[in-house]
Design an enzyme around this catalytic site. Structure first.
Site, PDB file in Angstrom:
ATOM      1  N   THR A 115       0.814  -1.211   0.000  1.00  0.00           N
ATOM      2  CA  THR A 115       0.000   0.000   0.000  1.00  0.00           C
ATOM      3  C   THR A 115       0.849   1.263   0.000  1.00  0.00           C
ATOM      4  O   THR A 115       0.373   2.339  -0.371  1.00  0.00           O
ATOM      5  CB  THR A 115      -0.965  -0.027   1.192  1.00  0.00           C
ATOM      6  OG1 THR A 115      -1.772  -1.213   1.092  1.00  0.00           O
ATOM      7  CG2 THR A 115      -1.904   1.170   1.190  1.00  0.00           C
ATOM      8  N   VAL A 260       0.978 -16.561  -1.260  1.00  0.00           N
ATOM      9  CA  VAL A 260       1.092 -17.573  -0.215  1.00  0.00           C
ATOM     10  C   VAL A 260      -0.317 -17.950   0.234  1.00  0.00           C
ATOM     11  O   VAL A 260      -1.129 -17.084   0.567  1.00  0.00           O
ATOM     12  CB  VAL A 260       1.938 -17.065   0.958  1.00  0.00           C
ATOM     13  CG1 VAL A 260       1.899 -18.051   2.127  1.00  0.00           C
ATOM     14  CG2 VAL A 260       3.382 -16.838   0.508  1.00  0.00           C
ATOM     15  N   HIS A 532      -6.935   2.635   6.550  1.00  0.00           N
ATOM     16  CA  HIS A 532      -5.948   2.564   7.616  1.00  0.00           C
ATOM     17  C   HIS A 532      -6.254   1.402   8.571  1.00  0.00           C
ATOM     18  O   HIS A 532      -5.903   1.451   9.746  1.00  0.00           O
ATOM     19  CB  HIS A 532      -5.915   3.871   8.412  1.00  0.00           C
ATOM     20  CG  HIS A 532      -5.401   5.044   7.650  1.00  0.00           C
ATOM     21  ND1 HIS A 532      -5.463   6.338   8.131  1.00  0.00           N
ATOM     22  CD2 HIS A 532      -4.800   5.131   6.440  1.00  0.00           C
ATOM     23  CE1 HIS A 532      -4.927   7.162   7.243  1.00  0.00           C
ATOM     24  NE2 HIS A 532      -4.529   6.448   6.204  1.00  0.00           N
ATOM     25  N   HIS A 576      -1.641   8.990  10.211  1.00  0.00           N
ATOM     26  CA  HIS A 576      -1.538   8.055   9.090  1.00  0.00           C
ATOM     27  C   HIS A 576      -0.541   6.960   9.461  1.00  0.00           C
ATOM     28  O   HIS A 576       0.528   7.248  10.012  1.00  0.00           O
ATOM     29  CB  HIS A 576      -1.119   8.801   7.825  1.00  0.00           C
ATOM     30  CG  HIS A 576      -2.145   9.796   7.378  1.00  0.00           C
ATOM     31  ND1 HIS A 576      -2.862   9.667   6.206  1.00  0.00           N
ATOM     32  CD2 HIS A 576      -2.610  10.934   7.957  1.00  0.00           C
ATOM     33  CE1 HIS A 576      -3.707  10.669   6.081  1.00  0.00           C
ATOM     34  NE2 HIS A 576      -3.566  11.458   7.142  1.00  0.00           N
TER      35      HIS A 576
END
Length: 599
Positions: A115, A260, A532, A576
């Site tokens: 991200t 995975v 977030h 953030h």
């Protein structure tokens, strides 16, 4: 079985220096460490562990290479980097009752850098209270501000902004690192609202004070945005920690476009499940490969991916796993629970201007001219992220909301914020709506310490089926009232003297939201995620009986397995998360190194 032995791979590496692997048959069968996910956590850990030339490290990323993608590397284009791109996971949530049953897109980066390759690059370390609260909660002083700040210094490399202006008074140089792998910079182009924002901190300093640097542990107030931008380019985790000089290490292998699907366990000498290997594949119909780790497996797949992978591997609530025909390895009902995310809302005003950034979105000629300037000179609007400054605020302690919700923990402490502002010289939105004509100013607000909680559960035992994601936005009325307060504060800000003659009134989308009930309806109709999400694999408290990992980030109930990403934080940062994950991963790397220093 994989065919190529690690001992002969350096010969191949020399001919493909800095080249990534996409074919699992070209890597080894076993490594010392296998790291899952090349976002911030995985990129940092793989880099730091491979500093030891005797350790063989494999980093596995489900997504694509980030190289050569100007849509991602150009800071101005960050809002266009999601949703529904080839480099995003493109999750959706269940209908959200707190948002009038809207279903939301929920984005994560599926690309090298994770991200950090698609976010808004805003770099906030968090407050002293945020880190000290984690240390107090876990009983591990290594997570305190006094301990963690050294990792920020280690990882940072503050660089000049793109326009190379004098940054005196815009940050505190002594608080930052200058030689780390991650570039941090200040805004490199001015907009017409920059001076108005700063002027408001002078005319209305009691409500909206200016602070020189929001990353000294005391972020309350308005400060210049610090962003992960290197001159004119996005500085993602891949650009910083997986740069060519690191990929050239013969003991570091990076495998992309392979997901995975499961962690495999075997009983160790003490009878505990020990993580020995991972299974991976490129698609539901592709072959499954197995790679072993002799020391540890580190999950860094994010708050969604790591929780899902633990569940698929048999770590989770036993009855729920049985319903998916998954054999339980360790019964832990907390996996996937306690999800927290920041609710975001954008407020709009009509701007008395013909020079807002709206021109670049509404006029192809203006956009092309800005792009040409950026490519030719490295200057202009495209060098910057979404906001020139950031504001982090608290309500007065005698506000009615705290009397109505006396038991809600309103933030980590008095140095931590309750809501945030970002400013845009133009129209900003996270909603899938057409871009309107006209000129606008936007103030995005974020509830930084929400009381609402969500969850993640498996929809299927198929690892290629997305989990069921329920962030639980605005399920606590506290969050609605905090959003309402932030809306009113944004209007107070935009009605201060510096905006006179420029602010022509509320935009049509919220002009009718005047009463408290009308504002609350606007909040529920327009709130979106800001992506977030955290705490789905949270650290346990010092009293025990909860959490998924211990304070060293080792998964409880098993050995040989850690989680290093945003999912392990027990609380959400009042800001953030990007910077905090870098620091977390740097400390995690040292914890892993310490564990194996005598082996």
């Amino acid at each position: 079985m994989l065919k190529i032995l690690f001992i002969i791979l350096p010969l191949l590496i020399s001919s493909v220096c800095s080249k990534l692997f996409t074919d699992p048959t070209l890597i080894a069968d076993d490594y010392d460490f296998v790291v899952v996910g090349a976002g911030i956590g995985g990129s940092v850990v793989a880099n730091r562990l491979s500093e030891n030339p005797s350790w063989k490290v494999l980093l596995i990323e489900a997504g694509m290479d980030n190289a050569g993608l100007e849509a991602i590397s150009t800071p101005f284009l960050a809002p266009n980097d999601s949703p529904n791109k080839e480099w995003t996971w493109n999750y959706t949530t269940v209908p959200q009752p707190g948002l009038l049953n809207r279903t939301l897109t929920y984005q994560r980066g599926k690309i090298l850098g994770g991200t950090s390759s698609i976010n808004f690059m805003i770099y906030t370390r968090g407050s002293t209270d945020f880190w000290d609260n984690i240390a107090s909660y876990t009983g591990d002083l290594g997570w305190s501000w006094a301990s963690i700040v050294s990792y920020f210094i280690k990882l940072e490399s503050v660089t000049a902004p793109a326009d190379h202006h004098d940054t005196k008074g815009q940050w505190q140089p002594l608080a930052h690192g200058l030689s780390g792998p991650l570039a941090i910079s200040l805004p490199g182009a001015s907009t017409e609202i920059n001076k108005r924002i700063v002027q408001t901190t002078r005319t209305n300093s009691s409500e909206f004070p200016f602070i020189v640097d929001g990353n000294t542990g005391f972020p309350l107030g308005i400060s210049w945005v610090q962003a992960t931008i290197n001159d004119t380019l996005r500085a993602s985790a891949a650009a910083a920690y997986l740069a060519p000089q690191y990929l050239a290490r013969p003991n570091l292998h990076v495998l992309i476009q392979q997901q995975v699907t499961k962690v495999i366990f075997q009983k160790n000498g003490r009878g505990l499940p020990h993580a020995t290997s991972v299974q991976l594949s490129s698609s539901p119909s592709s072959p499954i490969f197995t790679v072993s780790a002799s020391r540890e497996i580190i999950l860094s797949a994010g708050s969604i991916g790591s929780a899902q992978l633990l569940l698929l591997s048999g770590i989770g609530e036993q009855e729920a796993l049985a319903a998916q025909n998954i054999t339980s390895v360790f019964n832990n009902p907390e996996v996937g629970q306690n999800m927290i995310d920041h609710p975001c809302l954008v407020n709009h005003w009509i701007a008395n201007s013909t020079n807002t950034l709206d021109l670049l979105s509404q006029n192809t000629t203006d956009f092309n001219a800005a792009e040409a300037q950026y490519e030719a000179t490295g200057e202009g609007e495209m060098v910057d992220t979404v906001s020139p400054l950031i504001g982090i605020f608290r309500l007065p302690p005698n506000s009615a909301i705290f009397k109505e919700f006396p038991k809600v923990k309103t933030a980590s402490g008095p140095n931590a914020g309750q809501f945030e502002f970002l400013w845009r010289d133009g129209w900003a939105t996270f909603l899938p709506v057409p871009y309107p004509n006209g000129s606008y100013t936007s103030v995005s607000q974020v509830v930084l310490s929400p009381a609402s909680r969500g969850s993640l559960v498996l929809a299927s035992s198929d690892p290629f089926t997305a989990p069921i994601i329920d962030p639980g936005f605005l399920t606590s009325e506290y969050d609605v009232l905090m959003s309402r307060a932030a809306v009113k504060a944004s209007r107070d800000f935009m009605n201060t003297p510096p905006w006179k003659g420029f602010n022509m009134g509320l935009a049509p989308d919220q002009a009718d939201a005047v009463t408290d009930d009308e504002i609350d309806t606007y909040v529920r109709e327009n709130t979106t995620p800001i992506y977030h999400m955290t705490s789905t694999v949270r650290m346990e408290s010092k009293t025990g009986g909860d959490g998924v990992v211990d304070s060293s980030l080792q998964v409880k109930g098993v050995t040989g397995l850690r989680v290093v990403d945003n999912s392990v934080f027990p609380f959400i940062i009042e800001g953030h998360p990007e910077a905090t994950i870098y620091a977390l991963a740097e400390r995690a790397s040292d914890l892993i190194k310490f564990t194996w220093k005598d082996f």
